[in-house]
Motif scaffolding. Structure first.
Motif, PDB file in Angstrom:
ATOM      1  N   GLN A 121      41.540  46.162  38.961  1.00 32.56           N
ATOM      2  CA  GLN A 121      40.381  45.176  39.989  1.00 32.56           C
ATOM      3  C   GLN A 121      40.634  45.655  41.309  1.00 32.56           C
ATOM      4  N   ASP A 127      34.743  53.643  36.694  1.00 31.75           N
ATOM      5  CA  ASP A 127      36.120  52.892  37.174  1.00 31.75           C
ATOM      6  C   ASP A 127      37.025  53.880  37.071  1.00 31.75           C
ATOM      7  N   LYS A 177      38.978  49.188  41.928  1.00 30.80           N
ATOM      8  CA  LYS A 177      37.553  49.041  42.175  1.00 30.80           C
ATOM      9  C   LYS A 177      36.877  48.588  43.322  1.00 30.80           C
ATOM     10  N   LYS A 223      37.235  56.313  39.972  1.00 30.91           N
ATOM     11  CA  LYS A 223      37.669  55.854  41.018  1.00 30.91           C
ATOM     12  C   LYS A 223      39.390  55.842  41.009  1.00 30.91           C
TER      13      LYS A 223
END
Length: 415
Positions: free
Chosen positions: A180, A39, A183, A42
């Motif tokens: 979140q 993550d 992601k 990203k």
């Protein structure tokens, strides 16, 4: 070369404008808020992409690449950040420090030039202890040293170290939601995160046609030499999904059919049916036991090893299968060198949620400015969609900052 700027997601615009250089908070281990290394990739990719788009003075460009990732730890030894070391034309191009927990902030440090301070430590250290932005200590064996720029390392008592990050953050819930969102958006818009380019020989993203050399020169510059070009012996022809079940996601079954037929022809496995449709049907029936649906298709990559084992067993052989989720380029070339086609299971991009058969590779090399040798690797694949030759740019698909990044796994079949 044609270059098109893609608008960056709103979430990262909010992220960049509100984060700046952030600090930690530490209220215990809250597993919901852990930021994994994947993550963090990203987050780093999006941050650099937005900087390139919005800041014309930045030294980050579309040629910025990920060189390495370092983990730092807190005073208790737990991972508290990931430092993404960047390079451009094989020279340092700054770094980005991403937190390992959203309660602690998200972007902790950034620079578009040079290297993080701890890289200048004059010992071969074991770990980096990160106690505050720009405050690093390093350990060697049982000893701990304080690092200060332009000063010699000074040995300190580890018990005297203090966590100097901010522990009274009021934005923990916002940070968790932001991570979140990143992601989710990254997966849904993976091909729109960076600067989308079209290169000679490029099919799309990391997928390249047979004109690999033109692609190499266009994307990576002149001076590369073909070092190795290899295809498994008697590779045969590609198989197409639509010849088995048109419109059904049977890519894994098609790829496995190709590999098992290859071993029938090349590994003296005469008990494997020579009729390709019978072989496909046998493999498909075994896959049903692992959740495959003949009407809709879809095979979980985690089940491939068991499917392979059951296929070997059905035909009276003791062969096996084994998948890798963490790998080096040598794992891919090794299989081809041993004349074993393998499966690549790819998460997103041009071959998103798709499985292809790897049947060869090409390696290009050139001398770098440090006197060593740089290498780029291309994996030759049968993609189940076309009989045309296709290659996957390994360096593009595995580099989180390439704009063509994807997670993938390698499924090996041993006769």
């Amino acid at each position: 070369m044609k270059t098109k700027l893609i608008s960056v997601l709103l979430v990262i615009c909010v992220l960049c404008s509100s984060l700046g250089v952030m600090a930690f908070a530490k209220d215990g281990a809250i597993t919901d808020n852990v930021i994994t290394k994947d993550d963090a990739y990203k987050i780093a990719l999006l941050f650099v992409a937005d900087t390139i788009k919005s800041d014309s003075t930045s030294k980050w460009t579309k040629d910025t690449k990920l060189k390495s990732v370092d983990e730092t730890v807190d005073i208790d030894g737990s991972v508290n950040s990931y430092c993404f070391n960047l390079e451009q034309n094989e020279l340092p191009n700054g770094y980005l420090v991403v937190s390992a927990n959203s309660d602690l902030g998200i972007i902790l440090e950034q620079s578009d030039e040079g290297e993080p301070l701890y890289k200048k430590a004059d010992i071969d250290y074991d770990k980096v202890v990160y106690t505050s932005p720009l405050e690093y200590h390093v350990t060697k064996g049982k000893d701990t040293y304080e690092f200060q720029p332009n000063k010699k390392l000074a040995k300190v008592n580890k018990k005297d170290l203090k966590d100097n990050f901010n522990h009274k953050r009021s934005d923990k819930a916002h940070n968790k939601d932001t991570v979140q969102s990143i992601k989710t958006s990254f997966v849904e818009n993976a091909r729109d995160l960076w600067m989308e380019s079209t290169y000679k020989g490029q099919v799309d993203g990391y997928a390249v046609d047979s004109d690999v050399y033109s692609y190499v020169n266009d994307r990576y510059g002149k001076g590369w030499t073909l070092k190795t070009s290899k295809t498994v012996s008697s590779a045969g022809s590609a198989l197409l999904m639509n010849n088995f079940r048109p419109g059904v996601g049977c890519c894994t079954i098609t790829a496995l059919t190709y590999v098992f037929d290859y071993h029938r022809r090349n590994s003296s496995k005469s008990k494997i049916p020579s009729d390709i449709n019978t072989l496909f049907s046998d493999i498909e029936n075994i896959a049903v036991n692992y959740g495959y649906d003949k009407k809709t298709g879809g095979t979980n990559p985690l089940d491939i090893d068991n499917i392979v084992k059951d296929v070997w067993k059905k035909y009276g052989y003791t062969g096996s299968g084994s998948s890798l989720y963490v790998f080096t380029r040598g794992n891919f070339t090794y299989e081809i060198d041993k004349n074993r086609p393998a499966l690549l299971n790819i998460s997103f991009g041009y071959y998103g949620n798709h499985t292809v058969s790897m049947v060869g590779y090409r390696r290009y090399t050139k001398k770098n400015i440090l006197g060593g040798e740089s290498e780029i690797l291309f994996l030759k694949v049968y993609d189940n969609w076309t009989t045309d030759t296709r290659y996957i740019d390994y360096d593009a698909i595995t580099n989180p900052l390439s704009g063509d990044f994807s997670t993938l796994s390698l499924s090996r079949i041993y006769p």
